[in-house]
Design an enzyme around this catalytic site. Structure first.
Site, mmCIF file in Angstrom:
data_model
loop_
_atom_site.group_PDB
_atom_site.id
_atom_site.type_symbol
_atom_site.label_atom_id
_atom_site.label_comp_id
_atom_site.label_asym_id
_atom_site.label_seq_id
_atom_site.Cartn_x
_atom_site.Cartn_y
_atom_site.Cartn_z
ATOM 1 N N ASP A 72 0.865 -1.184 0.000
ATOM 2 C CA ASP A 72 0.000 0.000 0.000
ATOM 3 C C ASP A 72 0.895 1.225 0.000
ATOM 4 O O ASP A 72 0.955 1.997 0.959
ATOM 5 C CB ASP A 72 -0.944 -0.001 1.197
ATOM 6 C CG ASP A 72 -2.109 0.966 1.011
ATOM 7 O OD1 ASP A 72 -2.165 1.608 -0.054
ATOM 8 O OD2 ASP A 72 -2.944 1.083 1.921
ATOM 9 N N PHE A 154 -10.155 4.252 6.907
ATOM 10 C CA PHE A 154 -11.375 4.799 7.500
ATOM 11 C C PHE A 154 -11.571 6.263 7.128
ATOM 12 O O PHE A 154 -10.643 6.956 6.706
ATOM 13 C CB PHE A 154 -11.352 4.669 9.026
ATOM 14 C CG PHE A 154 -10.288 5.493 9.716
ATOM 15 C CD1 PHE A 154 -10.462 6.848 9.942
ATOM 16 C CD2 PHE A 154 -9.098 4.911 10.156
ATOM 17 C CE1 PHE A 154 -9.492 7.619 10.573
ATOM 18 C CE2 PHE A 154 -8.111 5.666 10.791
ATOM 19 C CZ PHE A 154 -8.315 7.026 10.999
ATOM 20 N N ILE A 155 -12.803 6.695 7.299
ATOM 21 C CA ILE A 155 -13.174 8.109 7.308
ATOM 22 C C ILE A 155 -13.781 8.376 8.673
ATOM 23 O O ILE A 155 -14.655 7.621 9.123
ATOM 24 C CB ILE A 155 -14.201 8.439 6.211
ATOM 25 C CG1 ILE A 155 -13.617 8.179 4.821
ATOM 26 C CG2 ILE A 155 -14.690 9.883 6.336
ATOM 27 C CD1 ILE A 155 -14.654 8.164 3.718
ATOM 28 N N HIS A 170 -7.924 7.913 6.383
ATOM 29 C CA HIS A 170 -6.774 7.016 6.281
ATOM 30 C C HIS A 170 -6.983 6.147 5.047
ATOM 31 O O HIS A 170 -7.923 5.361 4.985
ATOM 32 C CB HIS A 170 -6.673 6.135 7.541
ATOM 33 C CG HIS A 170 -5.598 5.092 7.458
ATOM 34 N ND1 HIS A 170 -5.657 3.901 8.155
ATOM 35 C CD2 HIS A 170 -4.422 5.059 6.781
ATOM 36 C CE1 HIS A 170 -4.580 3.184 7.918
ATOM 37 N NE2 HIS A 170 -3.813 3.865 7.078
ATOM 38 N N GLY A 294 -5.807 6.853 16.155
ATOM 39 C CA GLY A 294 -6.053 5.730 17.045
ATOM 40 C C GLY A 294 -6.828 4.649 16.317
ATOM 41 O O GLY A 294 -6.894 4.623 15.083
ATOM 42 N N SER A 295 -7.436 3.747 17.074
ATOM 43 C CA SER A 295 -8.280 2.714 16.497
ATOM 44 C C SER A 295 -9.728 3.171 16.581
ATOM 45 O O SER A 295 -10.040 4.230 17.126
ATOM 46 C CB SER A 295 -8.084 1.397 17.252
ATOM 47 O OG SER A 295 -8.246 1.598 18.644
ATOM 48 N N HIS A 317 2.810 5.514 13.257
ATOM 49 C CA HIS A 317 1.792 5.866 12.256
ATOM 50 C C HIS A 317 0.388 5.620 12.776
ATOM 51 O O HIS A 317 -0.587 5.890 12.080
ATOM 52 C CB HIS A 317 2.017 5.087 10.963
ATOM 53 C CG HIS A 317 1.419 3.713 10.929
ATOM 54 N ND1 HIS A 317 1.648 2.767 11.903
ATOM 55 C CD2 HIS A 317 0.586 3.125 10.019
ATOM 56 C CE1 HIS A 317 0.994 1.654 11.590
ATOM 57 N NE2 HIS A 317 0.349 1.850 10.461
ATOM 58 N N GLY A 320 -1.238 0.664 16.184
ATOM 59 C CA GLY A 320 -0.558 -0.613 15.963
ATOM 60 C C GLY A 320 -1.404 -1.778 16.445
ATOM 61 O O GLY A 320 -2.028 -1.721 17.511
ATOM 62 N N LYS A 390 -16.026 2.714 7.809
ATOM 63 C CA LYS A 390 -14.957 1.769 7.487
ATOM 64 C C LYS A 390 -15.246 1.135 6.135
ATOM 65 O O LYS A 390 -16.384 1.069 5.677
ATOM 66 C CB LYS A 390 -14.866 0.675 8.560
ATOM 67 C CG LYS A 390 -14.521 1.189 9.940
ATOM 68 C CD LYS A 390 -13.076 1.565 10.059
ATOM 69 C CE LYS A 390 -12.173 0.353 9.991
ATOM 70 N NZ LYS A 390 -10.746 0.715 10.204
#
Length: 391
Positions: A72, A154-155, A170, A294-295, A317, A320, A390
């Site tokens: 990517d 994601f947005i 992302h 973040g997640s 980044h 993780g 997502k």
């Protein structure tokens, strides 16, 4: 703060107190590379990748490793601050106008546009005829630009500490980057075998040396993919802004922050020009503004680089992964993860067990990650999500 380990007589500087066994095995492999420069830097979001761990920063002398960039290529983040307060957005407008409008304009997951987008949205200033893979994929890529992709892409609509609305995306180079990455990794493997390279094939770290045509070709196509990934994010941001303009009269937008975290670049470190691979790592030169997401359902950060030389001017980044996608589906509770989001009032994207691949429980704690890199970046803004889309 960093800790230093000596592995195979090479320094490894690590910004976390725990590295999973599979990632550490890959770190050890990297220290055996004959063209490794100075030391290896490992960010606090480190986890195992393909050949090289995600969250790794590798400086090489006169060699590029396609797998140390990944497939990517140019994947990264962008964010825009608005002048609108989130408390002034009604739930009905958020769900029915904004979220629905975004989904209508931006293909998600594996979906592409039905028609190719205008060539003005594509990267400019490249000689396509000299880019072997890009030229073959160009027509398909015009249908991919302005699409989100799947996995961890994601947005998000977010609020800052003052309650102001932000937009964050992302995403990367979609299938174009994968085609380029796969092609040149296979080419590197074939050439390394022909040259009887001292880098074992099973390490998945086949390289292309400087001053070869293959190096030059990969470099040009990688640069195109980095530019394409930016074009992809920019077009999505433009269309999200169109949705918000329709839904929120008088909204205004600040300039877009953009930063990539999968690429290789020529940089000067410790007095030498070297090729720095950032695979799931973000540039953090002194004063540069970056994004550490973040997640799903957790905070993200706008940061400013401190220019730490030991990290090759890099930082994490993201949060993780804490567990693999399979482990997340088999381990996490759908009910618990949904409750975590709904208790915060977040419009979310978790609907089934499979969606647990990208649940917050599958990732490290972003607050811990940020704390580990206090000598790499300083926090400018903390953002919390109000709505997530997502792929």
């Amino acid at each position: 703060m960093e800790k230093v380990e000596i592995i195979n007589n090479r320094p490894v500087k690590i910004w976390t107190d725990k590295v999973e066994e599979s990632a550490m095995s890959q770190i050890k492999n990297l220290t055996t590379l004959p063209f490794l420069f100075h030391h290896l830097a490992i960010m606090p979001d480190v986890h195992a990748g393909m050949g090289m761990p995600i969250g790794g920063v590798l400086a090489c002398v006169d060699a590029v490793i396609p797998n140390a960039v990944g497939v990517d290529i140019g994947c990264g983040m962008c964010a825009v601050k608005t002048n609108w307060r989130t408390e002034d957005i009604s739930p009905d407008v958020l769900r029915k106008k904004i979220m629905r409008g975004i989904r209508e304009r931006i293909p998600l997951g594996m979906a592409h546009h039905k028609q190719g987008q205008d060539e003005g949205y594509m990267p400019q200033g490249h000689d396509i005829d000299k880019l072997h893979v890009v030229s073959l994929q160009y027509i398909a890529a015009r249908r991919q630009v302005g699409t989100l992709g799947g996995g961890n892409h994601f947005i998000e609509l977010q609020r800052d500490e003052e309650g102001v609305l932000w937009i964050m995306i992302h995403s990367g180079s979609r299938n174009l980057g994968k085609q380029v990455g796969d092609y040149y990794n296979k080419l590197a493997i074939m050439l390394n075998e022909r040259w009887h390279s001292c880098v074992p094939t099973d390490l998945r770290l086949a390289f292309l040396p400087l001053r070869t045509q293959e190096f030059s070709s990969y470099w040009a196509e990688m640069q195109y993919c980095v530019d394409f990934a930016l074009c992809n994010r920019r077009l999505m941001m433009e269309r999200i802004q169109e949705v918000l303009t329709d839904a929120l009269p008088g909204i205004a937008f600040e300039p877009m922050i953009n930063i990539a975290h999968n690429y290789a670049a020529w940089e000067n470190h410790f007095g030498k020009d070297v090729i720095v691979h950032r695979k799931g790592a973000t540039l953090a030169q002194k004063g540069i503004v970056g994004i550490i997401p973040g997640s799903q359902g957790t905070a993200s950060y706008i940061v400013e680089g401190l220019g730490n030389l030991d990290s090759f001017n890099s930082c994490s980044h993201g949060a993780g992964r804490l567990m693999s996608r399979t482990a997340a589906v088999n381990t996490l509770s759908l009910e618990d993860e949904v409750k975590r989001l709904e208790d915060q009032g977040i419009v979310h994207a978790i609907r089934s067990k499979r969606d647990l691949e990208e649940a917050a429980g599958a990732y490290k704690d972003i607050e811990d990650v940020i704390a580990f890199e206090s000598d790499l970046v300083k926090v400018k803004t903390r953002l919390t999500p109000i709505a997530v889309i997502k792929g």
